[in-house]
Write a protein that holds these residues in place. Structure first.
Motif, PDB file in Angstrom:
ATOM      1  N   ARG A 205       0.852  -1.190   0.000  1.00  0.00           N
ATOM      2  CA  ARG A 205       0.000   0.000   0.000  1.00  0.00           C
ATOM      3  C   ARG A 205       0.890   1.243   0.000  1.00  0.00           C
ATOM      4  O   ARG A 205       1.742   1.399   0.889  1.00  0.00           O
ATOM      5  CB  ARG A 205      -0.912  -0.006   1.222  1.00  0.00           C
ATOM      6  CG  ARG A 205      -1.829  -1.227   1.305  1.00  0.00           C
ATOM      7  CD  ARG A 205      -2.666  -1.231   2.571  1.00  0.00           C
ATOM      8  NE  ARG A 205      -1.874  -1.525   3.765  1.00  0.00           N
ATOM      9  CZ  ARG A 205      -1.806  -2.724   4.339  1.00  0.00           C
ATOM     10  NH1 ARG A 205      -2.465  -3.747   3.805  1.00  0.00           N
ATOM     11  NH2 ARG A 205      -1.086  -2.907   5.431  1.00  0.00           N
ATOM     12  N   ASP A 207       0.890   5.558  -0.336  1.00  0.00           N
ATOM     13  CA  ASP A 207      -0.025   6.692  -0.252  1.00  0.00           C
ATOM     14  C   ASP A 207       0.045   7.562  -1.506  1.00  0.00           C
ATOM     15  O   ASP A 207       0.896   7.365  -2.395  1.00  0.00           O
ATOM     16  CB  ASP A 207       0.196   7.498   1.029  1.00  0.00           C
ATOM     17  CG  ASP A 207       1.518   8.256   1.062  1.00  0.00           C
ATOM     18  OD1 ASP A 207       2.101   8.511  -0.012  1.00  0.00           O
ATOM     19  OD2 ASP A 207       1.966   8.608   2.172  1.00  0.00           O
ATOM     20  N   ALA A 208      -0.834   8.548  -1.579  1.00  0.00           N
ATOM     21  CA  ALA A 208      -0.964   9.361  -2.786  1.00  0.00           C
ATOM     22  C   ALA A 208       0.284  10.189  -3.066  1.00  0.00           C
ATOM     23  O   ALA A 208       0.593  10.497  -4.220  1.00  0.00           O
ATOM     24  CB  ALA A 208      -2.184  10.277  -2.665  1.00  0.00           C
ATOM     25  N   THR A 209       1.034  10.562  -2.026  1.00  0.00           N
ATOM     26  CA  THR A 209       2.256  11.335  -2.240  1.00  0.00           C
ATOM     27  C   THR A 209       3.306  10.485  -2.934  1.00  0.00           C
ATOM     28  O   THR A 209       4.079  10.976  -3.757  1.00  0.00           O
ATOM     29  CB  THR A 209       2.798  11.864  -0.899  1.00  0.00           C
ATOM     30  OG1 THR A 209       1.769  12.581  -0.221  1.00  0.00           O
ATOM     31  CG2 THR A 209       3.994  12.776  -1.118  1.00  0.00           C
ATOM     32  N   THR A 211       2.745   7.973  -5.063  1.00  0.00           N
ATOM     33  CA  THR A 211       2.374   7.736  -6.458  1.00  0.00           C
ATOM     34  C   THR A 211       2.439   8.997  -7.298  1.00  0.00           C
ATOM     35  O   THR A 211       2.699   8.942  -8.497  1.00  0.00           O
ATOM     36  CB  THR A 211       0.956   7.153  -6.555  1.00  0.00           C
ATOM     37  OG1 THR A 211       0.003   8.137  -6.120  1.00  0.00           O
ATOM     38  CG2 THR A 211       0.822   5.900  -5.694  1.00  0.00           C
ATOM     39  N   ALA A 213      -0.005  10.635  -8.146  1.00  0.00           N
ATOM     40  CA  ALA A 213      -1.183  10.625  -9.016  1.00  0.00           C
ATOM     41  C   ALA A 213      -2.436  11.104  -8.305  1.00  0.00           C
ATOM     42  O   ALA A 213      -3.529  11.058  -8.872  1.00  0.00           O
ATOM     43  CB  ALA A 213      -1.409   9.213  -9.552  1.00  0.00           C
ATOM     44  N   GLY A 214      -2.286  11.557  -7.056  1.00  0.00           N
ATOM     45  CA  GLY A 214      -3.440  12.061  -6.315  1.00  0.00           C
ATOM     46  C   GLY A 214      -4.282  10.990  -5.666  1.00  0.00           C
ATOM     47  O   GLY A 214      -5.316  11.291  -5.083  1.00  0.00           O
ATOM     48  N   ARG A 215      -3.862   9.749  -5.783  1.00  0.00           N
ATOM     49  CA  ARG A 215      -4.608   8.664  -5.138  1.00  0.00           C
ATOM     50  C   ARG A 215      -3.625   7.577  -4.717  1.00  0.00           C
ATOM     51  O   ARG A 215      -2.575   7.398  -5.331  1.00  0.00           O
ATOM     52  CB  ARG A 215      -5.670   8.086  -6.083  1.00  0.00           C
ATOM     53  CG  ARG A 215      -5.103   7.502  -7.366  1.00  0.00           C
ATOM     54  CD  ARG A 215      -6.228   6.999  -8.273  1.00  0.00           C
ATOM     55  NE  ARG A 215      -5.687   6.399  -9.480  1.00  0.00           N
ATOM     56  CZ  ARG A 215      -5.353   7.073 -10.572  1.00  0.00           C
ATOM     57  NH1 ARG A 215      -5.489   8.392 -10.586  1.00  0.00           N
ATOM     58  NH2 ARG A 215      -4.888   6.452 -11.628  1.00  0.00           N
ATOM     59  N   PRO A 216      -3.952   6.828  -3.676  1.00  0.00           N
ATOM     60  CA  PRO A 216      -3.049   5.757  -3.212  1.00  0.00           C
ATOM     61  C   PRO A 216      -3.032   4.585  -4.189  1.00  0.00           C
ATOM     62  O   PRO A 216      -3.857   4.479  -5.098  1.00  0.00           O
ATOM     63  CB  PRO A 216      -3.658   5.363  -1.866  1.00  0.00           C
ATOM     64  CG  PRO A 216      -5.094   5.749  -1.973  1.00  0.00           C
ATOM     65  CD  PRO A 216      -5.146   6.970  -2.830  1.00  0.00           C
ATOM     66  N   LEU A 217      -2.052   3.703  -3.965  1.00  0.00           N
ATOM     67  CA  LEU A 217      -1.876   2.532  -4.815  1.00  0.00           C
ATOM     68  C   LEU A 217      -1.856   1.286  -3.946  1.00  0.00           C
ATOM     69  O   LEU A 217      -1.254   1.284  -2.868  1.00  0.00           O
ATOM     70  CB  LEU A 217      -0.562   2.635  -5.588  1.00  0.00           C
ATOM     71  CG  LEU A 217      -0.087   1.384  -6.340  1.00  0.00           C
ATOM     72  CD1 LEU A 217      -0.970   1.139  -7.561  1.00  0.00           C
ATOM     73  CD2 LEU A 217       1.377   1.525  -6.748  1.00  0.00           C
ATOM     74  N   THR A 218      -2.502   0.231  -4.405  1.00  0.00           N
ATOM     75  CA  THR A 218      -2.451  -1.059  -3.729  1.00  0.00           C
ATOM     76  C   THR A 218      -2.045  -2.120  -4.738  1.00  0.00           C
ATOM     77  O   THR A 218      -2.594  -2.173  -5.843  1.00  0.00           O
ATOM     78  CB  THR A 218      -3.807  -1.435  -3.111  1.00  0.00           C
ATOM     79  OG1 THR A 218      -4.185  -0.443  -2.153  1.00  0.00           O
ATOM     80  CG2 THR A 218      -3.730  -2.782  -2.412  1.00  0.00           C
ATOM     81  N   ASP A 279       3.561  11.021   2.827  1.00  0.00           N
ATOM     82  CA  ASP A 279       2.758  12.170   3.231  1.00  0.00           C
ATOM     83  C   ASP A 279       3.495  12.953   4.324  1.00  0.00           C
ATOM     84  O   ASP A 279       3.885  12.385   5.343  1.00  0.00           O
ATOM     85  CB  ASP A 279       1.403  11.693   3.756  1.00  0.00           C
ATOM     86  CG  ASP A 279       0.573  12.860   4.268  1.00  0.00           C
ATOM     87  OD1 ASP A 279       0.540  13.044   5.507  1.00  0.00           O
ATOM     88  OD2 ASP A 279       0.006  13.587   3.457  1.00  0.00           O
TER      89      ASP A 279
END
Length: 291
Positions: A205, A207-209, A211, A213-218, A279
């Motif tokens: 997992r 966080d958005a920072t 990536t 891309a403004g959204r988290p990644l899993t 973040d």
């Protein structure tokens, strides 16, 4: 005032030590050079005929310059953590961090620089001078214009923060070894070694920072997570093992400033979850120690 050549030679003989001292206090080679240059300017315009110990005098000058720089940095917040994080995540990926900066960080230890950056200016000066350069407390007290007891307390508080006092999870040695192995495999691009460390159902997992891309990644599964780790090889160069909130983790710290934390969840010694945080607010809340 221009000093004679013998005095100039004495200053140049002290320069490497002064730069090493300033770098540990400031965590930046550019700022360390500025501090030493300021010491040189003061040296050049000062009558040193009454100075009995030039090395101690120069140490005092550099320490006071560094203390002022640290206080200015803390008060003005000239570098926001958010912009620093995003800038240096990209710089690490593009391998744009100066080679000298990376070598200096390696010589001190990235984890140590991260922990030093969490100290107050006074704690950092007292700890670096006493614990890393063996300067007596009485001399430090003179440099910092405090009494020796206060300086001892500053160094003691810094030492406690550096070493940490939190309890670790069961079997900490084996888990730290697993984290170290993960970092080594990431640095060398050893895909097979990564697979041996990861649980088949591991979840990553970010966080958005991280990536951008403004959204988290899993990511799910050992194959996907291992591929992701291999893609992060440039960042691994600026990453080290540390204790984060009491558990073995990885910290990424270009220029000694914490920009990313990778935490691991284990079942035995197999990694079942990996959480990557960049973040700024969350980074500030982490308790990072050397262990």
């Amino acid at each position: 005032m221009i000093q004679d050549f013998s005095s100039l030679d004495r200053f140049e003989a002290e320069r490497p030590r002064l730069r090493a001292l300033a770098y540990r206090m400031l965590g930046s080679s550019a700022e360390a050079d500025d501090a030493v240059q300021e010491a040189w300017l003061r040296f050049d315009r000062t009558d040193l005929s009454q100075v009995e110990n030039l090395a101690a005098w120069l140490t005092t000058v550099v320490s006071r310059v560094c203390l002022n720089l640290l206080r200015t940095r803390q008060t003005r917040h000239e570098e926001s953590l958010e912009s620093f994080t995003s800038d240096w995540l990209g710089a690490a990926d593009d391998d744009r961090i100066p080679q000298e900066e990376a070598e200096l960080a390696d010589s001190v230890g990235l984890a140590m620089l991260v922990v030093l950056d969490r100290l107050s200016p006074a704690e950092r000066i007292a700890f670096v001078l006493h614990d890393m350069f063996d300067v007596p407390f009485d001399d430090i007290a003179h440099m910092m214009e405090r009494n020796p007891a206060a300086v001892r307390q500053l160094a003691s508080r810094a030492r406690a923060k550096v070493r940490g006092t939190g309890a670790q999870a069961a079997d900490p040695a084996r888990r730290r070894h697993a984290v170290e192995a993960y970092l080594t495999a990431t640095r060398t691009g050893d895909f097979e070694a990564l697979l041996t460390l990861l649980d088949p159902e591991v979840e990553l997992r970010a966080d958005a920072t991280v990536t951008g891309a403004g959204r988290p990644l899993t990511l799910q599964g050992a194959l996907a997570v291992a591929r992701s780790a291999i893609e992060a090889v440039p960042r691994a160069r600026f990453t080290a093992v540390a204790l984060v909130d009491g558990g073995p983790a990885l910290v990424m710290a270009p220029l000694g400033r914490l920009s990313l934390v990778i935490q691991f969840t284990f079942a035995g010694t197999a990694m079942t979850a990996i959480d990557i945080t960049a973040d700024p607010d969350r980074l500030q809340a982490f308790d990072v120690t050397l262990g």
